[in-house]
Each structure stands twice: as structure tokens, then as C-alpha cells.
Scaffold this motif. Structure first.
Motif, mmCIF file in Angstrom:
data_model
loop_
_atom_site.group_PDB
_atom_site.id
_atom_site.type_symbol
_atom_site.label_atom_id
_atom_site.label_comp_id
_atom_site.label_asym_id
_atom_site.label_seq_id
_atom_site.Cartn_x
_atom_site.Cartn_y
_atom_site.Cartn_z
ATOM 1 N N MET A 1 0.791 -1.139 -0.063
ATOM 2 C CA MET A 1 0.028 -0.091 0.139
ATOM 3 C C MET A 1 0.740 1.173 -0.022
ATOM 4 O O MET A 1 0.475 2.147 -0.556
ATOM 5 C CB MET A 1 -0.950 -0.002 1.257
ATOM 6 C CG MET A 1 -1.822 1.083 1.239
ATOM 7 S SD MET A 1 -3.221 1.213 0.286
ATOM 8 C CE MET A 1 -4.282 -0.002 0.699
ATOM 9 N N ALA A 2 1.951 1.186 0.544
ATOM 10 C CA ALA A 2 2.824 2.517 0.933
ATOM 11 C C ALA A 2 3.274 2.942 -0.568
ATOM 12 O O ALA A 2 3.323 4.076 -0.835
ATOM 13 C CB ALA A 2 3.920 2.023 1.846
ATOM 14 N N ASP A 3 3.820 2.006 -1.467
ATOM 15 C CA ASP A 3 4.253 2.362 -2.726
ATOM 16 C C ASP A 3 3.244 2.901 -3.470
ATOM 17 O O ASP A 3 3.480 3.837 -4.378
ATOM 18 C CB ASP A 3 4.843 1.224 -3.443
ATOM 19 C CG ASP A 3 3.992 -0.045 -3.522
ATOM 20 O OD1 ASP A 3 3.283 -0.276 -2.733
ATOM 21 O OD2 ASP A 3 4.231 -1.077 -4.499
ATOM 22 N N LYS A 4 2.129 2.553 -3.384
ATOM 23 C CA LYS A 4 0.658 3.063 -4.294
ATOM 24 C C LYS A 4 0.697 4.789 -3.658
ATOM 25 O O LYS A 4 0.357 5.661 -4.380
ATOM 26 C CB LYS A 4 -0.545 2.329 -4.132
ATOM 27 C CG LYS A 4 -1.734 2.957 -4.907
ATOM 28 C CD LYS A 4 -2.783 2.040 -4.827
ATOM 29 C CE LYS A 4 -3.996 2.302 -5.669
ATOM 30 N NZ LYS A 4 -4.960 1.749 -5.532
ATOM 31 N N ILE A 5 0.774 4.687 -2.168
ATOM 32 C CA ILE A 5 0.385 6.188 -1.958
ATOM 33 C C ILE A 5 1.540 7.085 -2.273
ATOM 34 O O ILE A 5 1.329 8.439 -2.494
ATOM 35 C CB ILE A 5 0.236 5.937 -0.227
ATOM 36 C CG1 ILE A 5 -0.876 5.355 0.264
ATOM 37 C CG2 ILE A 5 0.482 7.400 0.433
ATOM 38 C CD1 ILE A 5 -1.005 5.012 1.657
ATOM 39 N N ILE A 6 2.913 6.610 -2.246
ATOM 40 C CA ILE A 6 3.800 7.360 -2.540
ATOM 41 C C ILE A 6 3.806 7.532 -4.283
ATOM 42 O O ILE A 6 4.125 8.785 -4.613
ATOM 43 C CB ILE A 6 5.187 6.504 -2.347
ATOM 44 C CG1 ILE A 6 5.586 6.341 -1.079
ATOM 45 C CG2 ILE A 6 6.435 7.204 -3.010
ATOM 46 C CD1 ILE A 6 6.793 5.646 -0.634
ATOM 47 N N ARG A 7 3.306 6.878 -5.066
ATOM 48 C CA ARG A 7 3.071 7.207 -6.554
ATOM 49 C C ARG A 7 1.953 8.188 -6.344
ATOM 50 O O ARG A 7 2.107 9.119 -7.334
ATOM 51 C CB ARG A 7 2.802 5.738 -7.006
ATOM 52 C CG ARG A 7 3.919 4.927 -7.418
ATOM 53 C CD ARG A 7 3.728 3.954 -8.632
ATOM 54 N NE ARG A 7 2.250 3.120 -8.434
ATOM 55 C CZ ARG A 7 2.263 1.962 -7.736
ATOM 56 N NH1 ARG A 7 3.290 1.306 -7.150
ATOM 57 N NH2 ARG A 7 0.976 1.441 -7.519
ATOM 58 N N ILE A 8 0.928 8.100 -5.677
ATOM 59 C CA ILE A 8 -0.220 9.120 -5.933
ATOM 60 C C ILE A 8 0.496 10.646 -5.522
ATOM 61 O O ILE A 8 0.182 11.419 -6.059
ATOM 62 C CB ILE A 8 -1.284 8.827 -4.841
ATOM 63 C CG1 ILE A 8 -1.971 7.476 -5.226
ATOM 64 C CG2 ILE A 8 -2.184 9.798 -4.621
ATOM 65 C CD1 ILE A 8 -3.043 6.937 -4.415
ATOM 66 N N ALA A 9 1.329 10.552 -4.243
ATOM 67 C CA ALA A 9 1.928 12.023 -3.965
ATOM 68 C C ALA A 9 2.691 12.441 -5.147
ATOM 69 O O ALA A 9 2.744 13.698 -5.431
ATOM 70 C CB ALA A 9 2.511 11.584 -2.690
ATOM 71 N N ALA A 10 3.595 11.273 -5.630
ATOM 72 C CA ALA A 10 4.448 11.941 -6.718
ATOM 73 C C ALA A 10 3.674 12.494 -7.927
ATOM 74 O O ALA A 10 4.176 13.584 -8.759
ATOM 75 C CB ALA A 10 5.361 10.762 -7.011
ATOM 76 N N ALA A 11 2.536 11.872 -8.192
ATOM 77 C CA ALA A 11 1.930 12.198 -9.344
ATOM 78 C C ALA A 11 1.471 13.640 -9.437
ATOM 79 O O ALA A 11 0.901 14.399 -10.299
ATOM 80 C CB ALA A 11 0.717 11.372 -9.642
#
Length: 56
Positions: free
Chosen positions: A1-11
């Protein structure tokens, strides 16, 4: 889940860091009178919390 949240923030143009316990800190820069005034780190654990921290 953490990597998905990091990708959302980066986007959305934000930096994020993963914590060992599974939480993610989204780094949100703040300003005062148009000048940088430090950063706020919003700790989130779910995608819904991440979107809320980003203002959606």
C-alpha cells in the motif's frame, strides 16, 4: 500500500517517505506571505487519507 500512496503523492508533485510501520509521510511545503515557511508532514495509511491530505 505504501508504494501506491507514494506514487499518488509523486503524481501530484509532492515528495513522500515510507515509515517502517507501513505509514507514509507526505511532505507538504507551506508558505507565509509568499515565502517558504517550512514543511508539514501528513502521516497517512490509506489511499483515502492520502487524497484527503492532498486536498481532494
Amino acid at each position: 500500500m505504501a508504494d501506491k500512496i507514494i506514487r499518488i503523492a509523486a503524481a501530484h508533485g509532492f515528495q513522500a517517505i515510507a515509515y517502517a510501520d507501513g505509514a507514509v509521510g507526505i511532505i507538504i511545503p507551506t508558505t507565509r506571505n509568499g515565502k517558504p515557511a517550512g514543511d508539514v508532514i501528513e502521516e497517512v495509511r490509506t489511499v483515502d487519507e492520502a487524497y484527503a491530505a492532498l486536498g481532494y
